[in-house]
Write an enzyme that holds these catalytic residues in place. Structure first.
Site, PDB file in Angstrom:
ATOM      1  N   GLU A  83      -3.807  -8.361  -8.483  1.00 40.78           N
ATOM      2  CA  GLU A  83      -4.798  -8.350  -9.549  1.00 40.78           C
ATOM      3  C   GLU A  83      -4.471  -9.352 -10.653  1.00 40.78           C
ATOM      4  O   GLU A  83      -5.341 -10.063 -11.133  1.00 40.78           O
ATOM      5  CB  GLU A  83      -4.896  -6.928 -10.138  1.00 40.78           C
ATOM      6  CG  GLU A  83      -5.932  -6.753 -11.232  1.00 40.78           C
ATOM      7  CD  GLU A  83      -7.360  -6.955 -10.747  1.00 40.78           C
ATOM      8  OE1 GLU A  83      -7.585  -7.000  -9.530  1.00 40.78           O
ATOM      9  OE2 GLU A  83      -8.254  -7.083 -11.608  1.00 40.78           O
ATOM     10  N   ASP A  84      -3.219  -9.428 -11.059  1.00 38.87           N
ATOM     11  CA  ASP A  84      -2.885 -10.173 -12.274  1.00 38.87           C
ATOM     12  C   ASP A  84      -2.139 -11.490 -12.062  1.00 38.87           C
ATOM     13  O   ASP A  84      -1.912 -12.223 -13.017  1.00 38.87           O
ATOM     14  CB  ASP A  84      -2.015  -9.291 -13.201  1.00 38.87           C
ATOM     15  CG  ASP A  84      -2.795  -8.108 -13.751  1.00 38.87           C
ATOM     16  OD1 ASP A  84      -4.035  -8.153 -13.681  1.00 38.87           O
ATOM     17  OD2 ASP A  84      -2.164  -7.159 -14.228  1.00 38.87           O
ATOM     18  N   ASP A 146       0.718   4.823 -11.944  1.00 37.37           N
ATOM     19  CA  ASP A 146       0.355   3.679 -12.785  1.00 37.37           C
ATOM     20  C   ASP A 146      -0.329   4.187 -14.052  1.00 37.37           C
ATOM     21  O   ASP A 146       0.005   3.815 -15.170  1.00 37.37           O
ATOM     22  CB  ASP A 146      -0.580   2.769 -11.974  1.00 37.37           C
ATOM     23  CG  ASP A 146      -1.154   1.623 -12.780  1.00 37.37           C
ATOM     24  OD1 ASP A 146      -0.396   0.993 -13.543  1.00 37.37           O
ATOM     25  OD2 ASP A 146      -2.368   1.351 -12.638  1.00 37.37           O
TER      26      ASP A 146
HETATM   27 MN    MN Z   1      -0.537  -1.216 -13.528  1.00 37.27          MN
END
Ligand code: MN
Length: 728
Positions: A83-84, A146
């Protein structure tokens, strides 16, 4: 106070957790994943200023504490990489294996999906979608971990974000943790969320608890000792401790019972953990002996576990000070299950790993959804919602449909008006075919048009939901009687032909009334209409009258042999009289009709078929329904026919046009026919899957030349790509 965490601290904590809970873990692999995550996130910082990698390390630590497996720890370490950062699925798969990559991808999907909704009734669907999207239960557990770490560090977020995330936690994550039996995680999530959602009351409760802390602790200590002493005395090995119920549960009790915290019944809970189930019931007896029982508060969740497999004995009693408190009695195994839920499965697996542990996870899932839990257990796959698919409207409303549903189902779910004016669909903002199978999380938008022709019959085969099917059938029933009759008739007659049943039987004065009665219709048109809209299948209808027709026609055939019209006299034999524009060779005069299946027009090669009771029916020579003429038994009934010179008389014929679906096409076809001064008897279109439509036009022509000229004109229309002589 702002604590800036360091990589080293967090890393040490993770290693300690792994050592404690899962000593067999391949630390080399963990180290490589930590290094990889550190490198990938190196330019990112958390809101508190600490290096980003602190977050995946902390999440991995939670996952390790839950006792999940090595793959899950790796998944947690890398959960934000796709994702990042520039990390890809393939790269992770190459470096850390397919399973790990799939876990990371699964978490990424959940991260990208938007699970916030304001509508309370949507929550259950959102949670189901969350589960369904995850596929592997470890994905859910990593995602919950998370969220737990994000909640623990919520103070660094903006107030708007805090509120949004905390609502989502209350709506999705805490109930899921509960559903999965993870009580500890659920409590922590709820308490943190409450702090941001209702800070005033959260503060009030905290202040109260703080003020009463000493008194509370003294009270709990006294009760604890009393229980312990008794159990030791009678030789029951136990672990007994007291606690204050978590803040959110106090808050909820206050709201539900509309009481202040002083008035609350049971904010204290004691837990007695013992070695065996008989011990549980023994302990219960001693508790009831030591304290005064509050009637009606005893619950046996051992013999009747909660749906999430929680097991314990609960009882509420009153001590000497007159303070009521709850006592929960359970075995160690029940305790693990209560604390860790689904995650406890991995703990057991690493320890004894006996079959009973699988048994409970199986029951956990069975109690939630009746699917084949065996498969689930062996693969850890989440297939409990396999029979449903969850999608969004453009406004974010969630819609649950049967698995395999299409935009057609979606449209009819929204409203039958939307379904009936459906002309197209967008899935995730891209134009898609209306027969595309929807996937979890798809955003579906229906394109409607005021000039839509209504549903197509093919939709009945495409759609999955009964709702859509019923609404489509209703539409056909109401809107399209004429068309239904036509369609119904054609499929009914096709079925009759397939079974070699004479169509003439239907209008046979001796049979007709009886057949209709058997079918329970007043007229043939009524029955055709019913077949046309899908209320009855042609196979069923013919099946009901098949025997009657056979019985009626067989003896006749035996008596008279193959039917042959006998010329009345010698002179007639060579006469060529015409009837209806056709000359039947060898036959003086007889009734002529033109076959509906192939609608011949002058100029076509034709052949006659002697029907039972209806004279000669004229087919095109290439009509598939005349294929039987090579059959010796049937051959006798075929006669040679040809066209007389009577071209003034118009004939009905049918053309089918293959088209690419487009608005206005029907109008274009109509315009061509009008311009050519052709008398149109019927014109309709239907959509086929894949953006195609078929237009059927029945019209009058004088001969084949005229027909061909019209056919060419029709073929010159844009998007008309082929044509066929009608085979009604
Ligand atoms: Mn996370």
């Amino acid at each position: 106070m702002k604590i800036v965490e360091t990589f080293e601290n967090r890393y040490a904590l993770l290693c300690a957790a792994i050592q404690k809970y899962m000593p067999d873990t391949d630390m080399d692999r963990i180290d490589r994943a930590v290094a990889y995550a550190k490198e990938k996130h190196k330019d990112q910082k958390r809101k508190d200023g600490s290096p980003y990698v602190i977050h995946p390390l902390a999440v991995a630590e939670i996952v390790a504490e839950l006792g999940l497996d090595e793959e899950a720890i790796l998944g947690a370490l890398l959960h934000d990489c796709i994702e990042d950062t520039d990390a890809s699925f393939d790269e992770i798969a190459k470096l850390f294996g397919q399973t790990c990559a799939e876990l990371v991808e699964g978490v990424t999907k959940l991260t990208r999906a938007n699970f916030s909704s304001n509508e309370q009734e949507q929550m259950e669907n959102l949670r189901k979608m969350f589960m369904a999207m995850s596929k592997d239960i470890r994905v859910v557990l990593i995602k919950i971990s998370d969220r737990l770490h994000n909640m623990r560090t919520m103070q660094y977020q903006t107030p708007e974000k805090q509120l949004l995330k905390c609502r989502e936690t209350m709506d999705i994550y805490a109930p899921l943790a509960y559903r999965l039996g993870m009580q500890r995680v659920k409590w922590e999530l709820e308490d943190i969320a409450l702090r941001y959602i209702d800070p005033t009351n959260y503060e009030k409760i905290m202040v109260y608890l703080q003020a009463h802390k000493e008194k509370d602790e003294a009270f709990m200590h006294a009760v604890q000792e009393k229980i312990r002493d008794r159990l030791t005395e009678v030789g029951i090995h136990n672990s007994t401790y007291g606690r204050i119920k978590h803040v959110y549960s106090i808050y909820r009790k206050m709201n539900a019972q509309d009481k202040t915290i002083d008035e609350l019944y049971d904010i204290y809970a004691f837990r007695v953990v013992v070695d065996s189930i008989p011990d549980c019931y023994n302990v219960l007896g001693h508790i009831h002996d030591l304290f005064n029982l509050v009637p009606g508060r005893f619950k046996d969740y051992i013999s009747t576990p909660k749906p999430n497999m929680y097991q314990s004995l609960h009882t509420t009693v009153i001590g000497e000070q007159g303070i009521p408190f709850e006592v929960q009695i359970r075995t160690w195994e029940m305790h693990e299950t209560a604390e860790y839920g689904v995650a406890a499965h991995w703990k057991y697996k690493q320890g004894s790993g006996n079959a009973r542990d699988f048994e409970w996870i199986r029951r956990l899932l069975e109690s939630q959804q009746d699917t084949d839990a065996e498969d689930y257990v062996s693969s850890f796959k989440i297939d409990m919602f396999d029979d449903e698919v969850f999608v969004f409207t453009p406004k974010g409303k969630i819609v649950s449909l049967p698995a395999g549903s299409t935009p057609i189902d979606f449209a009819y779910f929204i409203h039958s008006g939307v379904g009936n004016s459906l002309v197209g669909a967008k899935i995730n903002n891209r134009i898609s075919n209306i027969d595309t199978k929807l996937k979890n999380g798809d955003i579906v938008e229906i394109i409607t048009s005021k000039t839509a022709k209504g549903p197509s019959r093919d939709w009945l085969n495409i759609c999955q939901s009964n709702q859509a099917r019923t609404k489509i059938k209703q539409w056909f029933k109401k809107e399209k009687r004429e068309e239904n009759i036509l369609h119904g008739r054609s499929s009914f007659e096709a079925e009759m032909r397939r079974l070699m049943l004479p169509l003439s039987a239907l209008t046979d004065p001796e049979l007709e009334a009886g057949l209709l009665k058997k079918l329970a219709f007043d007229t043939w048109d009524d029955m055709y209409a019913a077949i046309g809209y899908g209320g009855l299948t042609a196979t069923k209808a013919v099946g009901r009258i098949r025997d009657d027709i056979n019985r009626a026609s067989k003896p006749q055939a035996e008596k008279t042999g193959p039917l042959r019209l006998t010329p009345e006299n010698e002179s007639a034999k060579h006469s060529r009289h015409s009837a209806g524009g056709v000359i039947v060779e060898d036959i003086d005069s007889c009734m002529i009709k033109f076959a509906k299946c192939c609608t011949p027009v002058p100029g076509d090669a034709i052949i006659g078929f002697i029907t039972r009771g209806f004279g000669v029916s004229v087919h095109r020579a290439d009509c598939p329904n005349t294929a039987g003429r090579d059959d010796p038994e049937m051959a006798a009934r075929y006669v040679r026919v040809r066209w007389a010179n009577m071209e003034e008389q118009p004939f009905d014929t049918t053309l089918e046009l293959d088209c690419i679906t487009r608005d206005g096409l029907l109008l274009d076809v109509a315009t061509v026919m009008t311009t050519a001064r052709v008398r149109v008897k019927e014109l309709f279109g239907k959509d086929l899957p894949g953006g195609h439509s078929v237009f059927t036009v029945r019209f009058e022509v004088r001969n084949v030349a005229e027909l061909e000229s019209i056919r060419n004109k029709l073929l010159s229309i844009r998007d008309v790509i082929g044509s066929r002589r009608g085979q009604n």
